[in-house]
Scaffold this motif. Sequence first.
Motif, PDB file in Angstrom:
ATOM      1  N   PHE A 262       7.794 -18.213  12.982  1.00  0.00           N
ATOM      2  CA  PHE A 262       7.400 -18.991  11.812  1.00  0.00           C
ATOM      3  C   PHE A 262       6.192 -18.383  11.109  1.00  0.00           C
ATOM      4  O   PHE A 262       5.983 -18.621   9.916  1.00  0.00           O
ATOM      5  CB  PHE A 262       7.086 -20.435  12.218  1.00  0.00           C
ATOM      6  N   ASN A 263       5.374 -17.638  11.836  1.00  0.00           N
ATOM      7  CA  ASN A 263       4.183 -17.040  11.226  1.00  0.00           C
ATOM      8  C   ASN A 263       4.516 -15.791  10.416  1.00  0.00           C
ATOM      9  O   ASN A 263       3.803 -15.472   9.455  1.00  0.00           O
ATOM     10  CB  ASN A 263       3.163 -16.673  12.306  1.00  0.00           C
ATOM     11  N   ILE A 264       5.571 -15.093  10.796  1.00  0.00           N
ATOM     12  CA  ILE A 264       5.886 -13.821  10.147  1.00  0.00           C
ATOM     13  C   ILE A 264       6.182 -13.969   8.655  1.00  0.00           C
ATOM     14  O   ILE A 264       5.627 -13.234   7.835  1.00  0.00           O
ATOM     15  CB  ILE A 264       7.039 -13.112  10.879  1.00  0.00           C
ATOM     16  N   PRO A 265       7.060 -14.903   8.223  1.00  0.00           N
ATOM     17  CA  PRO A 265       7.310 -15.019   6.777  1.00  0.00           C
ATOM     18  C   PRO A 265       6.064 -15.411   5.986  1.00  0.00           C
ATOM     19  O   PRO A 265       5.897 -14.980   4.838  1.00  0.00           O
ATOM     20  CB  PRO A 265       8.397 -16.092   6.684  1.00  0.00           C
ATOM     21  N   ILE A 266       5.172 -16.216   6.588  1.00  0.00           N
ATOM     22  CA  ILE A 266       3.927 -16.575   5.901  1.00  0.00           C
ATOM     23  C   ILE A 266       3.065 -15.333   5.716  1.00  0.00           C
ATOM     24  O   ILE A 266       2.482 -15.109   4.638  1.00  0.00           O
ATOM     25  CB  ILE A 266       3.173 -17.657   6.695  1.00  0.00           C
ATOM     26  N   ILE A 267       2.977 -14.510   6.746  1.00  0.00           N
ATOM     27  CA  ILE A 267       2.215 -13.253   6.640  1.00  0.00           C
ATOM     28  C   ILE A 267       2.809 -12.360   5.558  1.00  0.00           C
ATOM     29  O   ILE A 267       2.073 -11.783   4.739  1.00  0.00           O
ATOM     30  CB  ILE A 267       2.209 -12.523   8.001  1.00  0.00           C
ATOM     31  N   LEU A 268       4.126 -12.254   5.512  1.00  0.00           N
ATOM     32  CA  LEU A 268       4.778 -11.405   4.504  1.00  0.00           C
ATOM     33  C   LEU A 268       4.517 -11.929   3.092  1.00  0.00           C
ATOM     34  O   LEU A 268       4.261 -11.141   2.163  1.00  0.00           O
ATOM     35  CB  LEU A 268       6.280 -11.329   4.770  1.00  0.00           C
ATOM     36  N   LEU A 269       4.562 -13.253   2.923  1.00  0.00           N
ATOM     37  CA  LEU A 269       4.300 -13.828   1.604  1.00  0.00           C
ATOM     38  C   LEU A 269       2.847 -13.600   1.179  1.00  0.00           C
ATOM     39  O   LEU A 269       2.566 -13.335   0.008  1.00  0.00           O
ATOM     40  CB  LEU A 269       4.621 -15.325   1.612  1.00  0.00           C
ATOM     41  N   PHE A 270       1.923 -13.704   2.119  1.00  0.00           N
ATOM     42  CA  PHE A 270       0.518 -13.441   1.809  1.00  0.00           C
ATOM     43  C   PHE A 270       0.322 -11.972   1.406  1.00  0.00           C
ATOM     44  O   PHE A 270      -0.437 -11.663   0.481  1.00  0.00           O
ATOM     45  CB  PHE A 270      -0.359 -13.788   3.012  1.00  0.00           C
ATOM     46  N   ILE A 271       1.009 -11.059   2.100  1.00  0.00           N
ATOM     47  CA  ILE A 271       0.917  -9.637   1.760  1.00  0.00           C
ATOM     48  C   ILE A 271       1.464  -9.394   0.351  1.00  0.00           C
ATOM     49  O   ILE A 271       0.853  -8.668  -0.458  1.00  0.00           O
ATOM     50  CB  ILE A 271       1.682  -8.783   2.789  1.00  0.00           C
ATOM     51  N   LEU A 272       2.607 -10.017   0.042  1.00  0.00           N
ATOM     52  CA  LEU A 272       3.191  -9.856  -1.291  1.00  0.00           C
ATOM     53  C   LEU A 272       2.258 -10.389  -2.369  1.00  0.00           C
ATOM     54  O   LEU A 272       2.142  -9.793  -3.451  1.00  0.00           O
ATOM     55  CB  LEU A 272       4.544 -10.581  -1.354  1.00  0.00           C
ATOM     56  N   GLU A 273       1.577 -11.496  -2.077  1.00  0.00           N
ATOM     57  CA  GLU A 273       0.657 -12.076  -3.056  1.00  0.00           C
ATOM     58  C   GLU A 273      -0.554 -11.170  -3.262  1.00  0.00           C
ATOM     59  O   GLU A 273      -1.032 -10.997  -4.392  1.00  0.00           O
ATOM     60  CB  GLU A 273       0.224 -13.463  -2.608  1.00  0.00           C
ATOM     61  N   LEU A 274      -1.055 -10.583  -2.193  1.00  0.00           N
ATOM     62  CA  LEU A 274      -2.169  -9.642  -2.323  1.00  0.00           C
ATOM     63  C   LEU A 274      -1.773  -8.414  -3.137  1.00  0.00           C
ATOM     64  O   LEU A 274      -2.549  -7.917  -3.968  1.00  0.00           O
ATOM     65  CB  LEU A 274      -2.650  -9.209  -0.933  1.00  0.00           C
ATOM     66  N   ILE A 275      -0.557  -7.914  -2.923  1.00  0.00           N
ATOM     67  CA  ILE A 275      -0.077  -6.764  -3.698  1.00  0.00           C
ATOM     68  C   ILE A 275       0.059  -7.131  -5.170  1.00  0.00           C
ATOM     69  O   ILE A 275      -0.311  -6.356  -6.063  1.00  0.00           O
ATOM     70  CB  ILE A 275       1.265  -6.263  -3.127  1.00  0.00           C
ATOM     71  N   LYS A 276       0.603  -8.325  -5.435  1.00  0.00           N
ATOM     72  CA  LYS A 276       0.747  -8.778  -6.828  1.00  0.00           C
ATOM     73  C   LYS A 276      -0.615  -8.872  -7.504  1.00  0.00           C
ATOM     74  O   LYS A 276      -0.787  -8.457  -8.660  1.00  0.00           O
ATOM     75  CB  LYS A 276       1.448 -10.133  -6.856  1.00  0.00           C
ATOM     76  N   ASN A 277      -1.602  -9.414  -6.791  1.00  0.00           N
ATOM     77  CA  ASN A 277      -2.948  -9.509  -7.344  1.00  0.00           C
ATOM     78  C   ASN A 277      -3.514  -8.126  -7.660  1.00  0.00           C
ATOM     79  O   ASN A 277      -4.163  -7.918  -8.689  1.00  0.00           O
ATOM     80  CB  ASN A 277      -3.876 -10.242  -6.376  1.00  0.00           C
ATOM     81  N   GLN A 278      -3.282  -7.178  -6.749  1.00  0.00           N
ATOM     82  CA  GLN A 278      -3.793  -5.827  -6.960  1.00  0.00           C
ATOM     83  C   GLN A 278      -3.145  -5.174  -8.174  1.00  0.00           C
ATOM     84  O   GLN A 278      -3.811  -4.458  -8.952  1.00  0.00           O
ATOM     85  CB  GLN A 278      -3.549  -4.976  -5.711  1.00  0.00           C
ATOM     86  N   GLN A 279      -1.869  -5.427  -8.376  1.00  0.00           N
ATOM     87  CA  GLN A 279      -1.180  -4.876  -9.543  1.00  0.00           C
ATOM     88  C   GLN A 279      -1.766  -5.444 -10.833  1.00  0.00           C
ATOM     89  O   GLN A 279      -1.955  -4.719 -11.816  1.00  0.00           O
ATOM     90  CB  GLN A 279       0.318  -5.181  -9.456  1.00  0.00           C
TER      91      GLN A 279
END
Length: 361
Positions: A130-147
């Motif tokens: 259950f923690n893995i998809p949350i981690i992946l979504l947080f990573i995607l959000e950080l990448i989006k912010n960086q873009q």
Amino acid sequence: MPIIILFLAIPILLVFIDFIAFLFRKKRLYNRGINIILDIVLVLGLPLFYLIAADFGTNDCCSDSATFSPEHKLTIYTLIGINILAYFISTFKKTLVSPIVETLINSILLGGIILNIFIAIQVNEILFIFNIPIILLFILELIKNQQKITSYSLTFDYDSLSQIEQFSWQLLNSKLFVKIPILLVLCLPIMIVVSGFLMLFGQKPDSVIRAFTDTYKHGFSQLDYMCENVQCGGHFLCSVAANGHKNIVNPERLGERGGKKIMCNRQLLISNAFEELIQDKLPKTHNFIRRNYNKVGNFIHRYYEVFNLKIVSDIVYVLMKPLEWFFLITLYTFDKNPENRIAKQYLTPVDRKAIDREINS
């Protein structure tokens, strides 16, 4: 429960597919509507599901034990809530906000990834998925912010910013190997402020650590030793024999129960010999007594830490004395060799057979 887990498995799988596709396509696979649904179900729904359905409220040696220390879990719940809030603020904002707020959001998101990793280690079972998809979504959000930051920095006017805003903006535009350590360091003052506020509600300065360590049978648990002498469904007198003052409870020898060493005193040996006699002579009565005794024993073991107080074990030992005498009188009345039966309690099968051979020879 299986239906709920199956319901959650679908969005978890969709996030895995989305993340893998992003690695190759450099953009999200689904439209904004589906992404919002996934965010709500996973980032908000999964923590609520776990806290309601799976985070047991007490430390218990004899059943599923609390994931987080009951005395300190408010700190963890608050940090989880802050991570969820930061994620949805980041998700729903259409443009970049001030550099200070952007730095704060990115720092919290990065801290949320670390927190989820620690929670996954703490859970230490299949629920960590259950923690893995949350981690992946947080990573995607950080990448989006960086873009967004990279694109916006091309036309940004640094001269209009204050010094602290300039520092924040330079940090956001830094290389990853520079930015990530600094953002993690910035998590510390956030945690200090949260911990200080939660002290008003009875939390401790180190509650964020003790929430993980003051538990039984989990990844970071440091209290497993408190369950070493607990025999679930067995005699809680084992705890008395092990923890009371020696000059009162009079421990005699080590025994073995369930493959584990336990400390035995005469009261425990007599009580178990009496139970064995009842089991031999009146099996139906024994089953009834054992079922009800197990309920009492399991209830007591929920509060096993009380037996760490030697005085409590001493009091239980004294209160049990009349029953011990009753058991002993019964053994001497209905058993041909009561002392042999008492001596054989909590021995290995090999030792019991050796005593039987010696008696019969």
